[in-house]
Design a protein around this motif. Structure first.
Motif, PDB file in Angstrom:
ATOM      1  N   TYR A 208       0.840  -1.198   0.000  1.00 17.57           N
ATOM      2  CA  TYR A 208       0.000   0.000   0.000  1.00 17.57           C
ATOM      3  C   TYR A 208       0.876   1.248   0.000  1.00 17.57           C
ATOM      4  CZ  TYR A 208      -4.207  -2.730   1.093  1.00 17.57           C
ATOM      5  OH  TYR A 208      -5.251  -3.600   1.054  1.00 17.57           O
ATOM      6  N   SER A 209       0.226   2.388  -0.172  1.00 19.50           N
ATOM      7  CA  SER A 209       0.878   3.685  -0.020  1.00 19.50           C
ATOM      8  C   SER A 209       0.040   4.543   0.909  1.00 19.50           C
ATOM      9  CB  SER A 209       1.016   4.394  -1.368  1.00 19.50           C
ATOM     10  OG  SER A 209       1.864   3.682  -2.228  1.00 19.50           O
ATOM     11  N   GLU A 210       0.723   5.312   1.768  1.00 21.28           N
ATOM     12  CA  GLU A 210       0.032   6.260   2.636  1.00 21.28           C
ATOM     13  C   GLU A 210       0.221   7.659   2.073  1.00 21.28           C
ATOM     14  OE1 GLU A 210      -0.533   6.859   7.339  1.00 21.28           O
ATOM     15  OE2 GLU A 210       1.509   7.261   6.643  1.00 21.28           O
ATOM     16  N   LEU A 211      -0.884   8.317   1.768  1.00 22.04           N
ATOM     17  CA  LEU A 211      -0.859   9.681   1.266  1.00 22.04           C
ATOM     18  C   LEU A 211      -1.128  10.631   2.424  1.00 22.04           C
ATOM     19  CD1 LEU A 211      -1.376   7.905  -1.269  1.00 22.04           C
ATOM     20  CD2 LEU A 211      -2.682   9.813  -2.204  1.00 22.04           C
ATOM     21  N   VAL A 212      -0.303  11.655   2.565  1.00 19.84           N
ATOM     22  CA  VAL A 212      -0.475  12.653   3.623  1.00 19.84           C
ATOM     23  C   VAL A 212      -0.696  14.002   2.949  1.00 19.84           C
ATOM     24  CG1 VAL A 212       0.487  13.698   5.703  1.00 19.84           C
ATOM     25  CG2 VAL A 212       1.103  11.334   5.093  1.00 19.84           C
ATOM     26  N   THR A 213      -1.800  14.661   3.298  1.00 22.00           N
ATOM     27  CA  THR A 213      -2.110  15.951   2.699  1.00 22.00           C
ATOM     28  C   THR A 213      -1.488  17.080   3.512  1.00 22.00           C
ATOM     29  OG1 THR A 213      -4.182  16.104   3.946  1.00 22.00           O
ATOM     30  CG2 THR A 213      -4.274  15.079   1.757  1.00 22.00           C
ATOM     31  N   ARG A 214      -1.505  18.280   2.955  1.00 21.55           N
ATOM     32  CA  ARG A 214      -0.907  19.431   3.629  1.00 21.55           C
ATOM     33  C   ARG A 214      -1.583  19.730   4.958  1.00 21.55           C
ATOM     34  NH1 ARG A 214       1.357  23.904  -0.512  1.00 21.55           N
ATOM     35  NH2 ARG A 214       1.611  22.626  -2.366  1.00 21.55           N
ATOM     36  N   ASP A 215      -2.857  19.365   5.098  1.00 22.13           N
ATOM     37  CA  ASP A 215      -3.550  19.609   6.366  1.00 22.13           C
ATOM     38  C   ASP A 215      -3.429  18.438   7.333  1.00 22.13           C
ATOM     39  OD1 ASP A 215      -5.199  17.771   5.165  1.00 22.13           O
ATOM     40  OD2 ASP A 215      -6.981  19.041   5.116  1.00 22.13           O
ATOM     41  N   GLY A 216      -2.560  17.470   7.020  1.00 24.85           N
ATOM     42  CA  GLY A 216      -2.263  16.390   7.951  1.00 24.85           C
ATOM     43  C   GLY A 216      -3.150  15.170   7.865  1.00 24.85           C
ATOM     44  N   GLN A 217      -4.093  15.138   6.928  1.00 21.13           N
ATOM     45  CA  GLN A 217      -4.950  13.970   6.782  1.00 21.13           C
ATOM     46  C   GLN A 217      -4.168  12.835   6.102  1.00 21.13           C
ATOM     47  OE1 GLN A 217      -8.221  13.843   8.023  1.00 21.13           O
ATOM     48  NE2 GLN A 217      -7.471  15.739   8.945  1.00 21.13           N
ATOM     49  N   ARG A 218      -4.448  11.613   6.531  1.00 19.84           N
ATOM     50  CA  ARG A 218      -3.731  10.452   6.007  1.00 19.84           C
ATOM     51  C   ARG A 218      -4.708   9.464   5.362  1.00 19.84           C
ATOM     52  NH1 ARG A 218       1.569   9.909   8.200  1.00 19.84           N
ATOM     53  NH2 ARG A 218       2.062  11.684   9.551  1.00 19.84           N
ATOM     54  N   TYR A 219      -4.285   8.898   4.231  1.00 17.34           N
ATOM     55  CA  TYR A 219      -5.117   7.954   3.490  1.00 17.34           C
ATOM     56  C   TYR A 219      -4.255   6.787   3.035  1.00 17.34           C
ATOM     57  CZ  TYR A 219      -8.237  11.961   3.318  1.00 17.34           C
ATOM     58  OH  TYR A 219      -9.034  13.030   3.675  1.00 17.34           O
ATOM     59  N   LEU A 220      -4.749   5.576   3.247  1.00 17.66           N
ATOM     60  CA  LEU A 220      -4.024   4.371   2.856  1.00 17.66           C
ATOM     61  C   LEU A 220      -4.679   3.808   1.600  1.00 17.66           C
ATOM     62  CD1 LEU A 220      -1.642   2.686   3.980  1.00 17.66           C
ATOM     63  CD2 LEU A 220      -3.350   1.176   5.017  1.00 17.66           C
ATOM     64  N   LEU A 221      -3.897   3.677   0.533  1.00 14.29           N
ATOM     65  CA  LEU A 221      -4.426   3.212  -0.743  1.00 14.29           C
ATOM     66  C   LEU A 221      -3.662   1.988  -1.230  1.00 14.29           C
ATOM     67  CD1 LEU A 221      -5.510   6.202  -0.660  1.00 14.29           C
ATOM     68  CD2 LEU A 221      -5.382   6.134  -3.151  1.00 14.29           C
ATOM     69  N   PRO A 222      -4.364   1.054  -1.887  1.00 15.79           N
ATOM     70  CA  PRO A 222      -3.705  -0.157  -2.384  1.00 15.79           C
ATOM     71  C   PRO A 222      -2.981   0.071  -3.693  1.00 15.79           C
ATOM     72  CG  PRO A 222      -6.031  -0.235  -2.901  1.00 15.79           C
ATOM     73  CD  PRO A 222      -5.817   1.019  -2.095  1.00 15.79           C
ATOM     74  N   ARG A 223      -2.015   0.984  -3.670  1.00 14.92           N
ATOM     75  CA  ARG A 223      -1.188   1.267  -4.835  1.00 14.92           C
ATOM     76  C   ARG A 223       0.274   1.278  -4.387  1.00 14.92           C
ATOM     77  NH1 ARG A 223      -5.410   0.681  -8.123  1.00 14.92           N
ATOM     78  NH2 ARG A 223      -6.998   2.283  -7.927  1.00 14.92           N
ATOM     79  N   PRO A 224       1.185   0.626  -5.097  1.00 16.13           N
ATOM     80  CA  PRO A 224       2.604   0.647  -4.709  1.00 16.13           C
ATOM     81  C   PRO A 224       3.217   2.016  -4.951  1.00 16.13           C
ATOM     82  CG  PRO A 224       2.339  -0.463  -6.802  1.00 16.13           C
ATOM     83  CD  PRO A 224       0.947  -0.199  -6.288  1.00 16.13           C
ATOM     84  N   LEU A 225       4.287   2.313  -4.226  1.00 18.28           N
ATOM     85  CA  LEU A 225       4.935   3.617  -4.342  1.00 18.28           C
ATOM     86  C   LEU A 225       5.475   3.848  -5.759  1.00 18.28           C
ATOM     87  CD1 LEU A 225       5.538   5.971  -2.344  1.00 18.28           C
ATOM     88  CD2 LEU A 225       7.865   5.096  -2.214  1.00 18.28           C
ATOM     89  N   ALA A 226       5.910   2.797  -6.404  1.00 19.49           N
ATOM     90  CA  ALA A 226       6.453   2.938  -7.758  1.00 19.49           C
ATOM     91  C   ALA A 226       5.412   3.501  -8.721  1.00 19.49           C
ATOM     92  CB  ALA A 226       6.953   1.588  -8.267  1.00 19.49           C
ATOM     93  N   GLU A 227       4.163   3.156  -8.504  1.00 19.60           N
ATOM     94  CA  GLU A 227       3.108   3.682  -9.370  1.00 19.60           C
ATOM     95  C   GLU A 227       2.945   5.187  -9.179  1.00 19.60           C
ATOM     96  OE1 GLU A 227      -1.707   3.185  -9.884  1.00 19.60           O
ATOM     97  OE2 GLU A 227      -0.503   1.377  -9.558  1.00 19.60           O
ATOM     98  N   TRP A 228       3.031   5.641  -7.923  1.00 14.50           N
ATOM     99  CA  TRP A 228       2.936   7.073  -7.660  1.00 14.50           C
ATOM    100  C   TRP A 228       4.129   7.814  -8.258  1.00 14.50           C
ATOM    101  CZ3 TRP A 228      -1.495   8.970  -6.339  1.00 14.50           C
ATOM    102  CH2 TRP A 228      -2.401   8.182  -5.611  1.00 14.50           C
ATOM    103  N   GLU A 229       5.315   7.221  -8.144  1.00 14.55           N
ATOM    104  CA  GLU A 229       6.506   7.872  -8.694  1.00 14.55           C
ATOM    105  C   GLU A 229       6.366   8.057 -10.198  1.00 14.55           C
ATOM    106  OE1 GLU A 229      11.349   7.507  -8.378  1.00 14.55           O
ATOM    107  OE2 GLU A 229      10.151   5.674  -8.338  1.00 14.55           O
TER     108      GLU A 229
END
Length: 246
Positions: free
Chosen positions: A166-187
């Motif tokens: 998974y990947s954890e996305l953190v927004t500028r306001d501090g919210q966190r979201y866990l998504l079933p996508r590998p980091l390589a896909e985001w890169e």
């Protein structure tokens, strides 16, 4: 026998709601439990019915389907129903269960129902037929957390961190979201001028980087605004980051 999934139809057009209700009849696993013609009515119906699935129109007068998701806590799986053309669908590529283009085709709806029943996320449009499209800074991601779903601009991401598969996305306001996508896909998909990998497990938004410090052990730490703990940076990535920050 598995219980049926309760469906709420949200669309300002009565005929569109009726057509979708008719198209869902051949799928006994789903039961339409209510309808709403606008966001205000949808807020009430969600509170009353606690549906399992929302078939949500994007464009409605007064307030959009996007605004509904920002106003209420949604437990339901969300299926967008939209007249947007394919070039505008990047907004729905991340973590939305699916989208349907109007007019809804029965075979396309059948595929959506199968995804609902399997309780898995959809493949990205284009998956299996080539590389997924890159994201732009002003594109929106549909993110679903423990408490609510929301749309977030790509540029509002502070960092993306690896969490196993998974990947954890953190927004500028501090919210966190866990998504079933590998980091390589985001890169591969995040705008390369603004997002940079600083470690095998971390990608940061350069617009959110406060400073880079050298540690006593000659290691490097990247401080990201709004995140208390700095991220370690591999020397492998240090030269690249310094070039971009120059």
């Amino acid at each position: 026998m598995k219980p049926k999934l309760g469906v709420l139809l949200v669309d300002d057009e009565r005929l569109a709601r009726g057509e979708l209700r008719t198209l869902l009849k051949p799928h006994p696993e789903l039961e339409v439990v209510g309808e709403a013609a606008d966001v205000e009515e949808a807020v009430q119906r969600i509170a009353e019915l606690d549906p399992d699935v929302l078939f949500l129109d994007v464009q409605m007068p007064g307030a959009s389907g996007f605004e509904l998701l920002s106003r209420v806590e949604v437990r339901a799986q969300v299926v967008f129903v939209t007249a947007y053309d394919a070039h505008a669908l990047r907004a729905f590529e991340v973590n939305a269960l699916d989208y349907l283009l109007k007019p809804v085709h029965p075979q396309r709806l059948r595929a959506t129902v199968e995804r609902l029943l399997q309780h898995v996320g959809p493949e990205l449009p284009g998956a299996g037929t080539g590389a997924a499209r890159p994201l732009a800074v002003d594109d929106h991601l549909f993110l679903s957390g423990e408490r609510r779903a929301r749309f977030v601009q790509v540029g509002e991401l502070a960092c993306v961190c690896s969490a196993g598969d998974y990947s954890e996305l953190v927004t500028r306001d501090g919210q966190r979201y866990l998504l079933p996508r590998p980091l390589a896909e985001w890169e591969a998909r995040l705008p390369e001028r603004q997002f940079v990998r600083i470690h095998r497990g971390t990608i940061v938004n350069l617009a959110c980087v406060d400073r880079v410090e050298t540690e006593p052990d000659e290691g490097l730490r990247v401080h990201v605004r709004g995140i208390a703990t700095p991220f370690p940076m591999s020397r492998r990535y240090a030269a690249q980051l310094k070039l971009r920050l120059a």
